[in-house]
Design a protein around this motif. Structure first.
Motif, PDB file in Angstrom:
ATOM      1  N   MET A   1      -1.736   0.932   6.110  1.00 29.22           N
ATOM      2  CA  MET A   1      -1.818   2.189   6.137  1.00 29.22           C
ATOM      3  C   MET A   1      -3.291   2.857   6.766  1.00 29.22           C
ATOM      4  O   MET A   1      -3.251   3.969   6.472  1.00 29.22           O
TER       5      MET A   1
ATOM      6  N   ASP B   1       0.449  10.381  -5.526  1.00 33.84           N
ATOM      7  CA  ASP B   1      -1.013  10.702  -6.259  1.00 33.84           C
ATOM      8  C   ASP B   1      -1.256  10.062  -8.165  1.00 33.84           C
ATOM      9  O   ASP B   1      -2.198  10.092  -7.695  1.00 33.84           O
TER      10      ASP B   1
ATOM     11  N   GLY C   1       4.305  10.985   4.053  1.00 32.48           N
ATOM     12  CA  GLY C   1       4.413   9.678   3.522  1.00 32.48           C
ATOM     13  C   GLY C   1       4.279   8.591   3.594  1.00 32.48           C
ATOM     14  O   GLY C   1       5.617   8.123   4.513  1.00 32.48           O
TER      15      GLY C   1
ATOM     16  N   LYS D   1      -1.861   4.475  10.227  1.00 33.70           N
ATOM     17  CA  LYS D   1      -0.690   5.402   9.993  1.00 33.70           C
ATOM     18  C   LYS D   1      -0.424   6.090  10.869  1.00 33.70           C
ATOM     19  O   LYS D   1       0.704   6.942  10.997  1.00 33.70           O
TER      20      LYS D   1
ATOM     21  N   THR E   1       0.806  -1.046   0.141  1.00 27.84           N
ATOM     22  CA  THR E   1      -0.345  -0.071   0.313  1.00 27.84           C
ATOM     23  C   THR E   1       0.283   1.637   0.261  1.00 27.84           C
ATOM     24  O   THR E   1       1.744   1.794   0.967  1.00 27.84           O
ATOM     25  N   ASN E   2       0.165   2.240  -0.614  1.00 24.66           N
ATOM     26  CA  ASN E   2       1.136   3.576  -0.763  1.00 24.66           C
ATOM     27  C   ASN E   2       0.194   4.819  -1.408  1.00 24.66           C
ATOM     28  O   ASN E   2      -0.245   5.035  -1.996  1.00 24.66           O
ATOM     29  N   ASP E   3       1.181   5.396   0.167  1.00 24.67           N
ATOM     30  CA  ASP E   3       0.016   6.704  -0.458  1.00 24.67           C
ATOM     31  C   ASP E   3       1.071   7.791  -0.753  1.00 24.67           C
ATOM     32  O   ASP E   3       0.648   9.010  -0.785  1.00 24.67           O
ATOM     33  N   THR E   4       2.511   6.983  -0.951  1.00 30.00           N
ATOM     34  CA  THR E   4       3.029   8.280  -1.122  1.00 30.00           C
ATOM     35  C   THR E   4       3.756   9.344  -2.526  1.00 30.00           C
ATOM     36  O   THR E   4       3.531  11.155  -2.469  1.00 30.00           O
TER      37      THR E   4
ATOM     38  N   LYS F   1       6.050  13.073   0.398  1.00 29.40           N
ATOM     39  CA  LYS F   1       4.870  13.362  -0.335  1.00 29.40           C
ATOM     40  C   LYS F   1       5.186  14.801  -0.381  1.00 29.40           C
ATOM     41  O   LYS F   1       5.064  15.225   0.200  1.00 29.40           O
TER      42      LYS F   1
ATOM     43  N   TRP G   1       4.186   4.095   2.841  1.00 25.73           N
ATOM     44  CA  TRP G   1       4.597   2.495   1.935  1.00 25.73           C
ATOM     45  C   TRP G   1       4.858   1.258   2.363  1.00 25.73           C
ATOM     46  O   TRP G   1       5.666   1.416   3.546  1.00 25.73           O
TER      47      TRP G   1
END
Length: 378
Positions: A309, A283, A367, A312, A278-281, A357, A369
């Motif tokens: 995630m 967009d 960010g 977090k 999972t990764n919100d680093t 991020k 990950w």
């Protein structure tokens, strides 16, 4: 960060850095107001055929002026730049006199018209001279290199090789991009220098470093780094050193302890990061899956990645407690994990790291990950 995004920023960084010393590869003879007539342009300089168009002042003591296009303003006095080689970019006439040429310095930051009889052909014999430039890949551009020693001085120089910009021995934890190369000649000896850049005090510093005193490839020294992406490591050894030394890898170290007899593997960690994380680093595009060649029996703990995630903001202790419950639920109790001696561990963690991020304005945010798998060598 997707691999597409990484490649994009690498190219963008190169383009920015090339602009730092002025672009000299495009010959655009735009319409200008000039009192010079019968102008004939030469593209030799722009095509790096420096030998064909090299000139320098006959005298370093006499005034030799470079004029603007209308011959109304003295732009430069050549005796102020005694070590410069000037390159002919055009010829023309002024008031019927045919002995005028337009010249530029090698980085095209100074340009104007000069009376040719005041010059002599060839490269200046004073100081360091750039006698060739090449953008050819992979021989002279497009490579990654690093600084091999923190005890030996190695300087980033300006293009005249008269000013030390940075002592690179202090940046052995950096990777540098070889954007192009120049052949610098000094007292009959020539060496290739790499055009590169680095961030110093929040600003890009651009210059040249002697190539044969650098080391090819990425550095294995990651001290002081908080964010390193999976492709930035050379092997498992330096990846583990980063995990063990970085203050930002506390959660990763705690997760590794849950698998006491399962050694970390960089290749499998890359698979965990790009295939099962999972990764919100970033967009933009989703991460591209990479090949799993060389590994088999891969077990992805995607429930762990999803949990991390969603939670977090929890403390590391809370996260480890949650991970243990999920591993137990998946059948990987502490007893079973202790027996995974024939497996390797793939792990990649960015845990609320500032700078992981950014938005379009360049503002940095935290960010995340999270990737965790186990697998065997095929």
């Amino acid at each position: 960060m997707t691999m597409k995004r990484i490649a994009y920023f690498a190219l963008l960084g190169t383009a920015i850095c090339l602009g730092g010393l002025a672009a000299t590869t495009v010959s655009a003879h735009a319409a200008i107001t000039t009192n010079f007539k019968n102008i004939k342009y030469t593209d030799d300089f722009y095509y790096e055929k420096f030998t064909n168009v090299a000139y320098h002042a006959k005298s370093t003591k006499k005034n030799i002026y470079i004029w603007n296009d209308t011959h109304t303003k003295k732009l430069y006095n050549m005796k102020t730049y005694p070590n410069y080689t000037w390159f002919k970019t055009a010829s023309g006439t002024y008031k019927g006199n045919k002995n005028w040429i337009e010249v530029s310095n090698v980085v095209n930051s100074k340009r104007g018209w000069v009376y040719q009889p005041q010059l002599t052909t060839g490269f200046n014999k004073i100081g360091y001279q750039i006698t060739k430039r090449s953008y050819a890949t992979p021989a002279h551009a497009g490579n990654i290199f690093h600084i091999p020693s923190s005890s030996k001085n190695l300087y980033l120089w300006d293009w005249t090789h008269t000013k030390k910009l940075v002592n690179l021995k202090n940046y052995t934890n950096q990777n540098f991009s070889q954007q192009h190369s120049v052949l610098m000649t000094y007292k009959g000896k020539s060496h290739w220098y790499y055009h590169t850049s680095l961030m110093v005090n929040g600003k890009y510093t651009v210059g040249y470093v002697r190539g044969d005193q650098t080391a090819a490839g990425r550095t294995t020294n990651h001290k002081g780094k908080n964010i390193l992406f999976p492709q930035e490591f050379v092997g498992t050894k330096d990846y583990l050193a980063y995990i063990n030394e970085s203050k930002y890898q506390k959660l990763a170290r705690a997760i590794i302890k849950l698998f006491p007899n399962t050694p970390v593997d960089l290749g499998l960690s890359r698979i965990a990061a790009y295939n099962y994380a999972t990764n919100d680093t970033w967009d933009e595009d989703p991460d591209e899956a990479i090949s799993t060649t060389g590994y088999k029996d891969i077990v992805p703990f995607e429930s762990v990645a999803t949990y991390l995630m969603k939670n977090k903001t929890q403390t590391n202790a809370q996260k480890i407690a949650g991970i243990k419950k999920l591993l137990n639920k998946a059948g990987y109790t502490a007893a079973k994990r202790a027996k995974l001696t024939d497996y390797k561990l793939g792990i990649y963690i960015l845990n609320n790291v500032m700078g992981g991020k950014s938005d379009e304005a360049g503002n940095l945010y935290k960010g995340n990950w999270y990737g965790l798998v186990i697998g065997k060598n095929d």
